[in-house]
Design a protein around this motif. Structure first.
Motif, PDB file in Angstrom:
ATOM      1  N   CYS A 195       0.685  -1.172  -0.089  1.00  0.00           N
ATOM      2  CA  CYS A 195      -0.077  -0.176  -0.014  1.00  0.00           C
ATOM      3  C   CYS A 195       1.011   1.326  -0.018  1.00  0.00           C
ATOM      4  O   CYS A 195       0.284   2.119   0.006  1.00  0.00           O
ATOM      5  CB  CYS A 195      -0.928   0.176   1.155  1.00  0.00           C
ATOM      6  SG  CYS A 195      -0.410   0.420   2.817  1.00  0.00           S
ATOM      7  N   CYS A 201      -2.473  -1.424   5.203  1.00  0.00           N
ATOM      8  CA  CYS A 201      -2.286  -3.001   5.476  1.00  0.00           C
ATOM      9  C   CYS A 201      -1.358  -3.610   6.515  1.00  0.00           C
ATOM     10  O   CYS A 201      -1.558  -4.704   6.873  1.00  0.00           O
ATOM     11  CB  CYS A 201      -1.756  -3.474   3.965  1.00  0.00           C
ATOM     12  SG  CYS A 201      -0.134  -3.014   3.669  1.00  0.00           S
ATOM     13  N   CYS A 204       4.142  -4.340   5.909  1.00  0.00           N
ATOM     14  CA  CYS A 204       5.602  -4.277   5.817  1.00  0.00           C
ATOM     15  C   CYS A 204       6.045  -3.721   7.345  1.00  0.00           C
ATOM     16  O   CYS A 204       7.199  -3.327   7.385  1.00  0.00           O
ATOM     17  CB  CYS A 204       5.654  -2.689   5.082  1.00  0.00           C
ATOM     18  SG  CYS A 204       4.929  -1.268   5.688  1.00  0.00           S
TER      19      CYS A 204
HETATM   20  S1  FES Z   1       2.840  -1.125   2.558  1.00  0.00           S
HETATM   21 FE1  FES Z   1       1.020  -1.055   3.559  1.00  0.00          FE
HETATM   22  S2  FES Z   1       1.339  -0.374   5.621  1.00  0.00           S
HETATM   23 FE2  FES Z   1       3.449  -0.313   4.364  1.00  0.00          FE
END
Ligand code: FES
Length: 232
Positions: A195, A201, A204
């Protein structure tokens, strides 16, 4: 967010990755470790932007990777400005170590050019001898040493840059005790970032001394002491 337009000037093979040269204005060039989200304008199956990272090359050329297999020279891209935090090599650093741990040296070698430009000595610590096609891309001024030699002279470095997959952090800590090195440094943590800094999300998330941090927004380059030797 600002949209940038760029064209792929050239594409070439860089180890197992495809790399490319973009004609983006210099003020939008990512630092080593930052990422540039890009999508192809004309057709293709691009649903999500591809995150391009700075890779080895002349300082006045914007070399980026990984370029998707179906992109070609002349393709037009729409990009957003560089995201996340990159490496911040101290101007005072005179003895710089680079460890691409079980990953391609391409990203860290783009930092080597910056270090050499400030007359620092640069050592690349590698598990085994880099593939021959790499050697011609590495400046002869960069010393290539086995990773095992790093702790033979723990006071020599004054800055260390590491690049690894998030899943490799425990193994790295088993091999290298960065606290013994008596130097500052930073680590590029590779992880999926679907994202891109929106914080939607959590995919990461990286465990740090300051709690869970998002690689997409707080990284992907973190201070070394925040990521290594974190309990739990
Ligand atoms: S890519 Fe989704 S919070 Fe970092």
């Amino acid at each position: 967010m600002t949209s940038l337009k760029a064209t792929i000037i050239e594409i070439f093979q860089l180890g197992s990755e495809i790399a490319g040269v973009l004609d983006l204005p210099v003020k939008y060039w990512p630092l080593t470790g930052q990422y540039l989200p890009c999508q192809r304008v004309d057709g293709g199956s691009d649903g999500q932007p591809t995150h391009l990272f700075r890779v080895v090359g002349d300082l006045d050329v914007l070399n980026l990777a990984p370029i998707p297999e179906d992109w070609s020279p002349g393709d037009r891209l729409v990009c957003t400005p560089p995201q996340g935090h990159g490496f911040a090599l101290p101007r005072s650093a005179q003895r710089v170590g680079l460890i691409p741990f079980k990953v391609s040296p391409a990203r860290l070698l783009s930092l080597a050019g910056t270090a050499l430009s400030q007359r620092a000595a640069v050592s690349l610590f590698y598990e085994a001898a880099p593939p021959v096609d790499w050697l011609e891309r590495v400046s002869s001024q960069v010393e290539i040493l086995p990773l095992a030699s790093l702790q033979e002279n723990p006071d020599w470095l004054d800055y260390l840059a590491v690049d690894l997959e998030q899943s490799a952090i425990p193994e790295f800590m088993d091999r290298i005790n960065t606290r013994d090195l008596h130097c500052g440094g930073q680590v590029l943590v590779r992880t999926d970032m679907p994202c891109r800094g929106l914080g939607d999300c959590g995919v990461c998330a990286v465990h740090t001394r300051r709690g869970w941090r998002y690689a997409c927004a707080d990284g992907p380059v973190f201070p070394m002491e925040e990521v290594f030797h974190v309990a739990g």
